[in-house]
Design a protein around this motif. Sequence first.
Motif, short mmCIF file in Angstrom:
data_model
loop_
_atom_site.label_atom_id
_atom_site.label_comp_id
_atom_site.label_asym_id
_atom_site.label_seq_id
_atom_site.Cartn_x
_atom_site.Cartn_y
_atom_site.Cartn_z
N LEU A 63 20.17 76.02 18.96
CA LEU A 63 20.79 76.70 17.84
C LEU A 63 20.94 75.69 16.69
O LEU A 63 20.30 74.65 16.70
N GLU A 64 21.76 76.01 15.72
CA GLU A 64 21.91 75.12 14.57
C GLU A 64 22.58 73.80 14.93
O GLU A 64 22.30 72.78 14.30
N ARG B 193 15.34 55.42 26.29
CA ARG B 193 16.60 55.54 25.57
C ARG B 193 16.50 56.69 24.56
O ARG B 193 15.41 57.13 24.23
N ILE B 194 17.64 57.12 24.10
CA ILE B 194 17.71 58.19 23.10
C ILE B 194 17.59 57.55 21.72
O ILE B 194 18.26 56.57 21.42
N ASP B 195 16.73 58.13 20.90
CA ASP B 195 16.57 57.68 19.52
C ASP B 195 16.90 58.84 18.60
O ASP B 195 16.27 59.90 18.68
N GLY B 196 17.90 58.68 17.77
CA GLY B 196 18.32 59.72 16.85
C GLY B 196 19.78 60.06 17.06
O GLY B 196 20.43 59.59 17.99
N GLN B 197 20.27 60.89 16.19
CA GLN B 197 21.66 61.35 16.22
C GLN B 197 21.69 62.83 16.54
O GLN B 197 20.77 63.56 16.17
N PHE B 198 22.74 63.27 17.17
CA PHE B 198 22.89 64.69 17.49
C PHE B 198 23.50 65.41 16.28
O PHE B 198 24.58 65.99 16.35
N ASP B 199 22.79 65.34 15.16
CA ASP B 199 23.20 66.04 13.94
C ASP B 199 22.65 67.46 13.96
O ASP B 199 21.64 67.74 14.61
N ALA B 200 23.26 68.33 13.21
CA ALA B 200 22.82 69.73 13.14
C ALA B 200 21.35 69.81 12.76
O ALA B 200 20.89 69.14 11.84
N GLU B 201 20.62 70.62 13.51
CA GLU B 201 19.22 70.96 13.24
C GLU B 201 18.28 69.76 13.16
O GLU B 201 17.22 69.83 12.55
N THR B 202 18.66 68.64 13.76
CA THR B 202 17.82 67.44 13.75
C THR B 202 17.38 67.14 15.18
O THR B 202 18.20 67.13 16.09
N SER B 203 16.10 66.89 15.36
CA SER B 203 15.61 66.58 16.70
C SER B 203 15.98 65.15 17.07
O SER B 203 16.24 64.31 16.21
N VAL B 204 16.02 64.91 18.36
CA VAL B 204 16.17 63.55 18.89
C VAL B 204 14.99 63.30 19.81
O VAL B 204 14.31 64.24 20.25
N MET B 205 14.74 62.04 20.08
CA MET B 205 13.63 61.67 20.95
C MET B 205 14.15 60.81 22.09
O MET B 205 15.12 60.09 21.93
N ILE B 206 13.48 60.91 23.21
CA ILE B 206 13.63 59.92 24.25
C ILE B 206 12.40 59.04 24.10
O ILE B 206 11.26 59.53 24.09
N VAL B 207 12.64 57.76 23.90
CA VAL B 207 11.55 56.82 23.66
C VAL B 207 11.57 55.74 24.73
O VAL B 207 12.58 55.50 25.39
N ALA B 208 10.42 55.10 24.89
CA ALA B 208 10.29 54.01 25.86
C ALA B 208 9.94 52.74 25.12
O ALA B 208 9.11 52.74 24.20
N ASP B 209 10.58 51.65 25.52
CA ASP B 209 10.19 50.33 25.03
C ASP B 209 8.93 49.95 25.81
O ASP B 209 8.99 49.68 27.00
N TYR B 210 7.81 50.00 25.14
CA TYR B 210 6.52 49.85 25.80
C TYR B 210 5.80 48.64 25.22
O TYR B 210 5.78 48.47 23.99
N PRO B 211 5.20 47.80 26.06
CA PRO B 211 4.51 46.61 25.54
C PRO B 211 3.45 47.00 24.51
O PRO B 211 2.72 47.96 24.68
N ASP B 212 3.41 46.27 23.43
CA ASP B 212 2.41 46.44 22.37
C ASP B 212 2.57 47.72 21.57
O ASP B 212 1.66 48.12 20.85
N PHE B 213 3.68 48.43 21.70
CA PHE B 213 3.93 49.64 20.94
C PHE B 213 5.34 49.58 20.34
O PHE B 213 6.22 48.94 20.88
N ASP B 214 5.53 50.30 19.26
CA ASP B 214 6.87 50.52 18.74
C ASP B 214 7.37 51.82 19.32
O ASP B 214 6.77 52.87 19.07
#
Length: 105
Positions: free
Chosen positions: A46-47, A14-35
């Motif tokens: 660009l900006e 899933r996507i974690d984060g917002q598509f705000d200016a100059e802010t990165s987003v992550m694709i993260v996985a719900d993984y056993p025993d991890f956050d």
Amino acid sequence: MPKTQTKHTQGDWRIDGQFDAETSVMIVADYPDFDDLIVVEIEPQLENWSEQEITNIRLMAAAKKLLEAVKFCRSVINANGPFEMSEKLAITVADAAIALAEGRA
């Protein structure tokens, strides 16, 4: 089609984060025993995030589910046939897409 060992990150992506200016987003996985195990972190070119960048990230986040869906559809068609030319073509297209996703093409 032979079974292959999964090499991609397990868990639901899933996507974690917002598509705000100059802010990165992550694709993260719900993984056993991890956050939230990070699959990839992406920054805008660009900006501000372009609609194309946002759409590409949504596609990347859906890639694991799409691969699972193609494999499932292929198995359903193959279990009962394929009988029709369109079903044979669907198997061929699915096999090519699966091979590409698994790094075999």
